[in-house]
Write a protein that holds these residues in place. Structure first.
Motif, mmCIF file in Angstrom:
data_model
loop_
_atom_site.group_PDB
_atom_site.id
_atom_site.type_symbol
_atom_site.label_atom_id
_atom_site.label_comp_id
_atom_site.label_asym_id
_atom_site.label_seq_id
_atom_site.Cartn_x
_atom_site.Cartn_y
_atom_site.Cartn_z
ATOM 1 N N GLU A 56 19.486 -15.500 0.674
ATOM 2 C CA GLU A 56 18.807 -14.409 1.366
ATOM 3 C C GLU A 56 18.592 -13.166 0.506
ATOM 4 N N ARG A 57 19.163 -13.118 -0.669
ATOM 5 C CA ARG A 57 18.984 -11.920 -1.484
ATOM 6 C C ARG A 57 17.597 -11.911 -2.104
ATOM 7 N N GLY A 58 17.112 -10.712 -2.326
ATOM 8 C CA GLY A 58 15.764 -10.533 -2.850
ATOM 9 C C GLY A 58 15.734 -10.544 -4.364
ATOM 10 N N ASP A 107 15.384 -5.834 -1.081
ATOM 11 C CA ASP A 107 15.498 -6.699 0.100
ATOM 12 C C ASP A 107 14.361 -7.717 0.118
ATOM 13 N N LYS A 108 14.681 -8.911 0.537
ATOM 14 C CA LYS A 108 13.722 -10.009 0.531
ATOM 15 C C LYS A 108 12.542 -9.739 1.463
ATOM 16 N N LYS A 109 12.774 -8.990 2.534
ATOM 17 C CA LYS A 109 11.718 -8.731 3.523
ATOM 18 C C LYS A 109 10.602 -7.839 2.977
ATOM 19 N N ALA A 111 10.137 -7.298 -0.485
ATOM 20 C CA ALA A 111 9.870 -7.608 -1.900
ATOM 21 C C ALA A 111 8.429 -8.035 -2.139
ATOM 22 N N GLN A 112 7.821 -8.698 -1.190
ATOM 23 C CA GLN A 112 6.445 -9.163 -1.390
ATOM 24 C C GLN A 112 5.431 -8.019 -1.435
#
Length: 182
Positions: A56-58, A107-109, A111-112
């Motif tokens: 779950e880590r980014g 954060d993965k949420k 990062a995009q």
């Protein structure tokens, strides 16, 4: 022949009865106790939690600063609109020792959205002609502010930070004037 000799010959020719041989130890499953399930179950749960945390880590991004004053490992946050979205994991010098590189785990949420349009700068207490800014950093310490649009773009992992806080940020209202001359 004497009696003893005949008896002895009979005993010698008779085959002895089968003797059952039992192993000195029980098999592994025979020795295993129900209690041993608990450590194996705990190990499986710990490995599952570790895998979930790792998964779950980014991504890790590198932000280059001219001055790294106040940036501390695992203390300095990356914020987007005053919401923490990452933390500094490592700080080092550039190859020629002229700049500071902060490696930030995002954060993965979000990062995009951190793409080639993203800009970063250090927020600290500052008194200027525009007013007093960053007073919250007096008690909490400096943090890195990020600004990017809400569109998914080309992924980028290396950035050069701004020296000063920009006047215009993505998502802020205001009048933006572009002057052109011939």
């Amino acid at each position: 022949m004497c009696r003893k000799t005949a008896k002895y010959k009979r005993e010698m020719t008779n085959t002895p009865p089968d003797v059952s041989i039992e192993p000195a130890r029980k098999s592994f499953w025979g020795r295993a106790s129900f209690v041993w399930i608990i450590p194996f179950l705990a190990l499986a749960i710990a490995l599952g939690v570790a895998w979930q945390s790792y998964n779950e880590r980014g991504p890790l991004i590198a932000i280059t600063f001219d001055n790294g004053a106040g940036i501390a490992v695992r203390e300095t946050e990356l914020r987007y609109r005053d919401i923490p979205v990452g933390v500094v994991e490592e700080v080092s010098f550039s190859d020629d020792l002229t700049a500071i590189i902060a490696y930030v785990r995002v954060d993965k949420k979000v990062a995009q959205y951190v793409d080639d349009s993203a800009t970063f700068w250090v927020v600290q207490a500052e008194l200027s002609a525009r007013g007093v800014t960053g007073l919250d950093t007096v008690l909490s310490g400096v943090y890195i502010e990020g600004s990017w649009d809400n569109e998914i773009g080309t992924e980028q992992t290396e950035f050069v930070a701004l020296d000063e806080t920009p006047i215009y940020r993505h998502g802020q209202e205001g009048l933006r004037i572009t002057l052109r001359t011939t």
